[in-house]
Design a protein around this motif. Structure first.
Motif, PDB file in Angstrom:
ATOM      1  N   GLU A   1      54.675  34.900  47.631  1.00 25.64           N
ATOM      2  CA  GLU A   1      54.206  36.181  47.101  1.00 25.64           C
ATOM      3  C   GLU A   1      54.025  37.161  48.267  1.00 25.64           C
ATOM      4  O   GLU A   1      53.731  36.755  49.391  1.00 25.64           O
ATOM      5  CB  GLU A   1      52.879  35.960  46.370  1.00 25.64           C
ATOM      6  CG  GLU A   1      52.410  37.120  45.547  1.00 25.64           C
ATOM      7  CD  GLU A   1      53.160  37.261  44.233  1.00 25.64           C
ATOM      8  OE1 GLU A   1      52.978  38.320  43.613  1.00 25.64           O
ATOM      9  OE2 GLU A   1      53.908  36.357  43.810  1.00 25.64           O
ATOM     10  N   ALA A   2      54.202  38.443  48.008  1.00 24.31           N
ATOM     11  CA  ALA A   2      53.988  39.449  49.051  1.00 24.31           C
ATOM     12  C   ALA A   2      52.597  39.259  49.647  1.00 24.31           C
ATOM     13  O   ALA A   2      51.622  39.087  48.931  1.00 24.31           O
ATOM     14  CB  ALA A   2      54.127  40.852  48.465  1.00 24.31           C
ATOM     15  N   GLY A   3      52.528  39.264  50.969  1.00 22.75           N
ATOM     16  CA  GLY A   3      51.262  39.076  51.657  1.00 22.75           C
ATOM     17  C   GLY A   3      50.971  37.645  52.044  1.00 22.75           C
ATOM     18  O   GLY A   3      49.974  37.364  52.710  1.00 22.75           O
ATOM     19  N   TYR A   4      51.823  36.713  51.628  1.00 25.00           N
ATOM     20  CA  TYR A   4      51.651  35.318  51.993  1.00 25.00           C
ATOM     21  C   TYR A   4      52.652  34.963  53.070  1.00 25.00           C
ATOM     22  O   TYR A   4      53.811  35.352  52.953  1.00 25.00           O
ATOM     23  CB  TYR A   4      51.863  34.398  50.786  1.00 25.00           C
ATOM     24  CG  TYR A   4      51.657  32.941  51.124  1.00 25.00           C
ATOM     25  CD1 TYR A   4      50.370  32.417  51.210  1.00 25.00           C
ATOM     26  CD2 TYR A   4      52.729  32.107  51.396  1.00 25.00           C
ATOM     27  CE1 TYR A   4      50.175  31.086  51.551  1.00 25.00           C
ATOM     28  CE2 TYR A   4      52.534  30.784  51.727  1.00 25.00           C
ATOM     29  CZ  TYR A   4      51.263  30.276  51.808  1.00 25.00           C
ATOM     30  OH  TYR A   4      51.065  28.966  52.148  1.00 25.00           O
ATOM     31  N   PRO A   5      52.269  34.298  54.116  1.00 22.04           N
ATOM     32  CA  PRO A   5      50.941  33.803  54.415  1.00 22.04           C
ATOM     33  C   PRO A   5      50.070  34.869  55.077  1.00 22.04           C
ATOM     34  O   PRO A   5      50.556  35.692  55.844  1.00 22.04           O
ATOM     35  CB  PRO A   5      51.206  32.651  55.383  1.00 22.04           C
ATOM     36  CG  PRO A   5      52.466  33.058  56.105  1.00 22.04           C
ATOM     37  CD  PRO A   5      53.276  33.826  55.091  1.00 22.04           C
ATOM     38  N   SER A   6      48.788  34.803  54.777  1.00 21.82           N
ATOM     39  CA  SER A   6      47.821  35.700  55.421  1.00 21.82           C
ATOM     40  C   SER A   6      47.418  35.086  56.760  1.00 21.82           C
ATOM     41  O   SER A   6      47.787  33.951  57.081  1.00 21.82           O
ATOM     42  CB  SER A   6      46.582  35.846  54.537  1.00 21.82           C
ATOM     43  OG  SER A   6      45.862  34.622  54.519  1.00 21.82           O
ATOM     44  N   GLY A   7      46.638  35.822  57.510  1.00 17.64           N
ATOM     45  CA  GLY A   7      46.116  35.286  58.768  1.00 17.64           C
ATOM     46  C   GLY A   7      45.320  34.013  58.558  1.00 17.64           C
ATOM     47  O   GLY A   7      45.389  33.079  59.360  1.00 17.64           O
ATOM     48  N   ALA A   8      44.555  33.955  57.462  1.00 18.34           N
ATOM     49  CA  ALA A   8      43.778  32.756  57.165  1.00 18.34           C
ATOM     50  C   ALA A   8      44.694  31.581  56.826  1.00 18.34           C
ATOM     51  O   ALA A   8      44.405  30.437  57.199  1.00 18.34           O
ATOM     52  CB  ALA A   8      42.808  33.020  56.015  1.00 18.34           C
ATOM     53  N   ASP A   9      45.804  31.846  56.128  1.00 16.95           N
ATOM     54  CA  ASP A   9      46.755  30.778  55.819  1.00 16.95           C
ATOM     55  C   ASP A   9      47.382  30.230  57.097  1.00 16.95           C
ATOM     56  O   ASP A   9      47.539  29.020  57.258  1.00 16.95           O
ATOM     57  CB  ASP A   9      47.859  31.280  54.886  1.00 16.95           C
ATOM     58  CG  ASP A   9      47.345  31.676  53.530  1.00 16.95           C
ATOM     59  OD1 ASP A   9      46.577  30.898  52.924  1.00 16.95           O
ATOM     60  OD2 ASP A   9      47.697  32.784  53.070  1.00 16.95           O
ATOM     61  N   VAL A  10      47.723  31.122  58.011  1.00 18.65           N
ATOM     62  CA  VAL A  10      48.302  30.709  59.294  1.00 18.65           C
ATOM     63  C   VAL A  10      47.287  29.881  60.071  1.00 18.65           C
ATOM     64  O   VAL A  10      47.610  28.818  60.613  1.00 18.65           O
ATOM     65  CB  VAL A  10      48.781  31.934  60.100  1.00 18.65           C
ATOM     66  CG1 VAL A  10      49.167  31.546  61.519  1.00 18.65           C
ATOM     67  CG2 VAL A  10      49.960  32.603  59.383  1.00 18.65           C
ATOM     68  N   ALA A  11      46.030  30.332  60.118  1.00 13.87           N
ATOM     69  CA  ALA A  11      44.986  29.582  60.829  1.00 13.87           C
ATOM     70  C   ALA A  11      44.789  28.206  60.195  1.00 13.87           C
ATOM     71  O   ALA A  11      44.637  27.204  60.911  1.00 13.87           O
ATOM     72  CB  ALA A  11      43.683  30.370  60.826  1.00 13.87           C
ATOM     73  N   GLY A  12      44.794  28.140  58.862  1.00 10.52           N
ATOM     74  CA  GLY A  12      44.644  26.861  58.182  1.00 10.52           C
ATOM     75  C   GLY A  12      45.806  25.924  58.477  1.00 10.52           C
ATOM     76  O   GLY A  12      45.605  24.716  58.681  1.00 10.52           O
ATOM     77  N   ALA A  13      47.013  26.462  58.516  1.00 10.94           N
ATOM     78  CA  ALA A  13      48.183  25.631  58.820  1.00 10.94           C
ATOM     79  C   ALA A  13      48.131  25.144  60.271  1.00 10.94           C
ATOM     80  O   ALA A  13      48.484  23.991  60.550  1.00 10.94           O
ATOM     81  CB  ALA A  13      49.469  26.417  58.559  1.00 10.94           C
ATOM     82  N   ARG A  14      47.668  25.987  61.183  1.00  6.79           N
ATOM     83  CA  ARG A  14      47.511  25.553  62.582  1.00  6.79           C
ATOM     84  C   ARG A  14      46.479  24.430  62.687  1.00  6.79           C
ATOM     85  O   ARG A  14      46.686  23.446  63.403  1.00  6.79           O
ATOM     86  CB  ARG A  14      47.102  26.729  63.465  1.00  6.79           C
ATOM     87  CG  ARG A  14      48.228  27.642  63.796  1.00  6.79           C
ATOM     88  CD  ARG A  14      47.849  28.660  64.865  1.00  6.79           C
ATOM     89  NE  ARG A  14      48.973  29.539  65.093  1.00  6.79           N
ATOM     90  CZ  ARG A  14      48.926  30.862  64.993  1.00  6.79           C
ATOM     91  NH1 ARG A  14      47.785  31.469  64.709  1.00  6.79           N
ATOM     92  NH2 ARG A  14      50.002  31.580  65.205  1.00  6.79           N
TER      93      ARG A  14
END
Length: 169
Positions: free
Chosen positions: A34-47
């Motif tokens: 979806e537009a806006g995915y991944p957010s900064g929080a999603d990137v931090a969670g994946a890291r």
């Protein structure tokens, strides 16, 4: 780990390949973001997920998930546990959605699925926190049965505690 399926969502467990795509913001053929995915929080969670995988080879049952809508398969955010259970059986949880997906009850639906999984896996306590100003997230945790557990100058803390099959504050 298996998918967590709710009425409107599929919480798909992250694996290292998906986590690397999220951290690089590099969807692969077949990914529906979806537009806006991944957010900064999603990137931090994946890291964080990749760091935990690197430390012990996996996350165990308390992992991270990509939230997808069942109706179209689009990834609209992330949710999951911030690591394995502590020695007392406590885990912490987080979630986030792209702006267009907020206000539809998806966060509550995803959090309920995570709380149910934590209980099934034997967790004794689930903790979450949010910025004091994030009233929507505070409402989500309260709606899912999490109780206020304090606050500091920046964050409000919530928790659910299970003791012999009951929920207590």
């Amino acid at each position: 780990m298996d998918d967590l399926v709710t009425e409107r969502l599929i919480l798909c467990p992250l694996d290292p390949a998906l986590a690397r795509r999220i951290t690089a913001n590099a969807p692969q053929a077949g990914d529906r973001w979806e537009a806006g995915y991944p957010s900064g929080a999603d990137v931090a969670g994946a890291r964080r997920f990749l760091e935990v995988c690197g430390q012990d080879g996996g996350t165990g049952p308390f992992g991270a998930y990509e939230i997808r809508r069942r109706c179209d398969g689009h990834a609209i955010g992330g949710a999951g546990f911030h690591g394995p259970a502590d020695p007392q059986g406590g885990v912490s949880v987080g979630y986030g959605l792209v702006p267009a997906a907020r206000g539809h009850g998806y966060a509550s639906e995803a959090l309920r699925a995570l709380l149910s999984l934590a209980r099934e896996l034997g967790a004794t306590r689930v903790r979450g926190d949010t910025d004091l100003a994030n009233t929507a997230s505070r409402h989500v945790m309260a709606a899912c049965g999490m109780r206020p557990a304090g606050q500091d100058e920046r964050l409000a803390y919530y928790e659910t505690v299970w003791d012999h099959g009951t929920t207590t504050p």
